[in-house]
Design an enzyme around this catalytic site. Structure first.
Site, mmCIF file in Angstrom:
data_model
loop_
_atom_site.group_PDB
_atom_site.id
_atom_site.type_symbol
_atom_site.label_atom_id
_atom_site.label_comp_id
_atom_site.label_asym_id
_atom_site.label_seq_id
_atom_site.Cartn_x
_atom_site.Cartn_y
_atom_site.Cartn_z
ATOM 1 C CD GLU A 1 -2.713 1.248 2.508
ATOM 2 O OE1 GLU A 1 -2.679 0.323 3.348
ATOM 3 O OE2 GLU A 1 -3.410 2.267 2.613
ATOM 4 N NE ARG B 1 4.350 -8.027 10.921
ATOM 5 C CZ ARG B 1 3.756 -7.321 9.948
ATOM 6 N NH1 ARG B 1 2.800 -7.839 9.230
ATOM 7 N NH2 ARG B 1 4.112 -6.079 9.711
ATOM 8 C CE LYS C 1 3.149 0.134 4.779
ATOM 9 N NZ LYS C 1 2.612 -0.090 3.420
#
Ligand code: ATP
Ligand code: MG
Length: 566
Positions: A38, A264, A274
């Site tokens: 994104e 992850r 982020k």
């Protein structure tokens, strides 16, 4: 079509095993993966794991990998991030070829399919507020409650959805929801939201839309449009997979991708989110997204980590389904491996102390030959100027040395790398008693670093010519977060920031050949570590970043029998 299985078994993992089996058993002719960031921030080292996995699999199995900008939230997304993401993926060494896509390119198709869902009774427009929807959702132990709008006529929902698109309603006034099962044990199947009203300009579609699809709705359908065979994502999406499959099954999509989840990356002393990284930038706690202390790919690049080191690290950590935390020292180890092999050796003095060689002729300059890289003979050598006045490292001298200090001291001889042996004869101090200069002599018979009588000083020091050295600022870095587990134990995350994560040294000196070393090249300052020019450098005002010290703490941890994963 050649099917290449990974060359070494340690590079295989459960996803590669699935891909190999799918190809072997003919479920797909070729495989298509995608990396779908994104554009709401810069990519970080966690994304690198995903990039190396998706692009790596495509390379190894002769398939292809798409770069898809998942741009469904105009409020948080910016063109700057779109550009940065492309730059970072390229820098990491991967090429999407013609396959650059944007979820926003599918908005019309996604909207059409949403209308299909309404027509087939699989979606409805809900007038509940966000707050009410939350209250209706239930909990892990209690079923949810159906919305009073759940059974409204399909035509009415269709009409309202069209009017949502046309901009008739305010943000949050209505949503489009899938009509699945409010009693499902999986909360993601309790009539998840597919579309929200957001009156905001989109970086690509401008004001064409004021309804935007959710991740859950857009993602799988975008995969299907692109013919993705293996849609690989992180474990937090595992519970979304039934919804992913439900949408694919209930829509006339052109292909049927499957979602696979892996753990992850988490790293000690590091926050990979982020949102947090954006906070660090916005609160001015770092020099920007590309601050060399940031775990962003732009930060890591500015810090001087080579892309190859990141790819090696991704191969080292592998891909699994178990969550874990990797010690950041392991990343540094992978980077040091590459730099040790490849970084040209140079001389730089961080904390200079002047030495004057009294028996060396004033005004004389000798060009001495210094090896560029003992690990790589093909790297050749360079010339470094030697003169009567030199800078050495202040730490390399002690007036009153303890037993194990073998470097320079009064009356002692040391070797200057690639130059001569020098002996310290006199210590010059200022009024405060600070040592300001050493008066030395050199032995002309030791040119190049060895003596005809085979005597061997116990220490070899780096140095630069005081007449030729270039002044520089050097920035030293330490962990951005002092604690290995930032924010653990309920602590305020930013309380764990390391106040000494950056130390700026001014008045350093580097050898003249470093005047025009380009940004992007990392060198070794002999005995000190790896350094690279910072983009803040200007002619006459060089700035270097310390990429890493030479000390491999991870190798040490390994030697002590510790694992890389804690
Ligand atoms: P963040 O949590 O840092 O904000 P994100 O997951 O929201 O990241 P996306 O842009 O949605 O960021 O991620 C793009 C891809 O990168 C996704 O497939 C996601 O699963 C993967 N990814 C994100 N963070 C990590 C990580 N720490 N380790 C491995 N893959 C990751
Ligand atoms: Mg995300």
């Amino acid at each position: 079509m050649s099917i290449q299985t990974p060359s070494s078994p340690e590079h295989s993992d459960f996803i590669r095993d699935i891909v190999a089996a799918d190809l072997r058993e003919g479920r797909f002719e070729s495989i298509v993966t995608r990396f779908p960031p994104e554009p709401n921030g810069h990519l970080h080292i966690g994304h690198a794991k995903s990039i190396c996995l998706n692009f790596g699999i495509a390379q190894e199995f002769d398939g292809r990998c798409h770069l898809r900008l998942d741009d469904t939230n105009p409020v948080k997304e910016e063109q700057e991030y779109v550009d940065a993401i492309q730059a970072d993926v390229s820098w990491l060494g991967f090429d999407w070829g013609e396959h650059l896509y944007f979820t926003s390119d599918y908005f019309e198709q996604l909207y059409e399919w949403a209308c299909d869902l309404i027509r087939s009774g699989n979606a409805y427009v809900d007038d509940l507020t966000a707050e009410e929807i939350r209250e209706h959702r239930g909990t892990l132990t209690e079923p949810g409650k159906e919305s009073p709008w759940r059974d409204r006529a399909r035509d009415e929902s269709l009409d309202l959805f069209e009017r949502m698109r046309a901009g008739e309603f305010a943000n949050g006034a209505r949503v489009l929801r899938a009509r699945i099962d409010m009693a499902s044990g999986n909360i993601n199947l309790r009539d998840p939201i597919l579309y929200r009203i957001v009156h905001a300009d989109h970086p690509r579609t401008g004001d064409a839309w004021c309804v935007y699809p959710t991740y859950d709705y857009a993602h799988g359908q975008s995969d299907a449009i692109e013919g993705i065979t293996h849609s690989i994502c992180t474990l937090e999406f595992q519970d979304h997979r039934p919804l992913y499959d439900w949408l694919i099954e209930n829509l006339p999509v052109p292909s049927h991708p499957h979602q696979y989840e892996f753990a992850r990356l988490n790293l000690t002393h590091t926050v990979l989110s982020k949102r947090t990284l954006l906070r660090l930038v916005n609160e001015g706690l770092v020099r920007g997204w590309d601050d060399p202390r940031m775990p962003t790919l732009s930060g890591i690049r500015r810090r001087g980590f080579p892309a190859e080191g990141i790819r090696d690290f991704a191969a080292m950590i592998g891909v699994a389904r178990a969550d874990g935390v990797v010690e950041v020292e392991m990343l540094e180890h992978a980077v040091r491996n590459v730099l040790n092999r490849e970084a040209p050796r140079r001389f730089g003095v961080l904390n200079p102390l002047k030495i004057v060689i009294e028996n060396y002729p004033e005004g004389q300059v000798e060009q001495l030959e210094a090896t560029n890289n003992p690990e790589d003979p093909s790297a050749g050598s360079r010339q470094v100027p030697f003169t009567r006045e030199l800078w050495i490292e202040r730490d390399d001298f002690m007036e009153d040395p303890p037993k194990k200090f073998f470097r320079l001291a009064p009356g002692r001889e040391v070797r200057l790398r690639s130059a001569y042996f020098v002996t310290c004869n006199e210590v010059v101090k200022d009024a405060d008693g600070t040592v300001v200069e050493l008066r030395c002599t050199y032995d002309p018979a030791t040119r190049g670093g060895s003596a005809p009588d085979d005597r061997r000083p116990k220490a070899t020091l780096h140095w630069v010519s005081a007449d030729h050295a270039i002044p520089a600022e050097v920035r030293l870095y330490d962990h951005l977060f002092a604690d290995p587990y930032p924010g653990a134990g309920g602590r305020e995350l930013f309380d764990d920031l390391n106040p000494d994560s950056e130390t700026v040294l001014s008045g350093c000196f580097v050898e003249p050949s470093l005047a025009d070393v380009p940004v992007g090249v990392t060198v070794q300052f002999e005995r000190l570590g790896y350094f690279c020019p910072d983009p803040d450098s200007e002619a006459g005002a060089l700035v270097f970043n310390r990429t890493l010290t030479l000390k491999d703490t991870w190798a040490k941890l390994q030697a002590q029998g510790r694992q890389g994963t804690v």
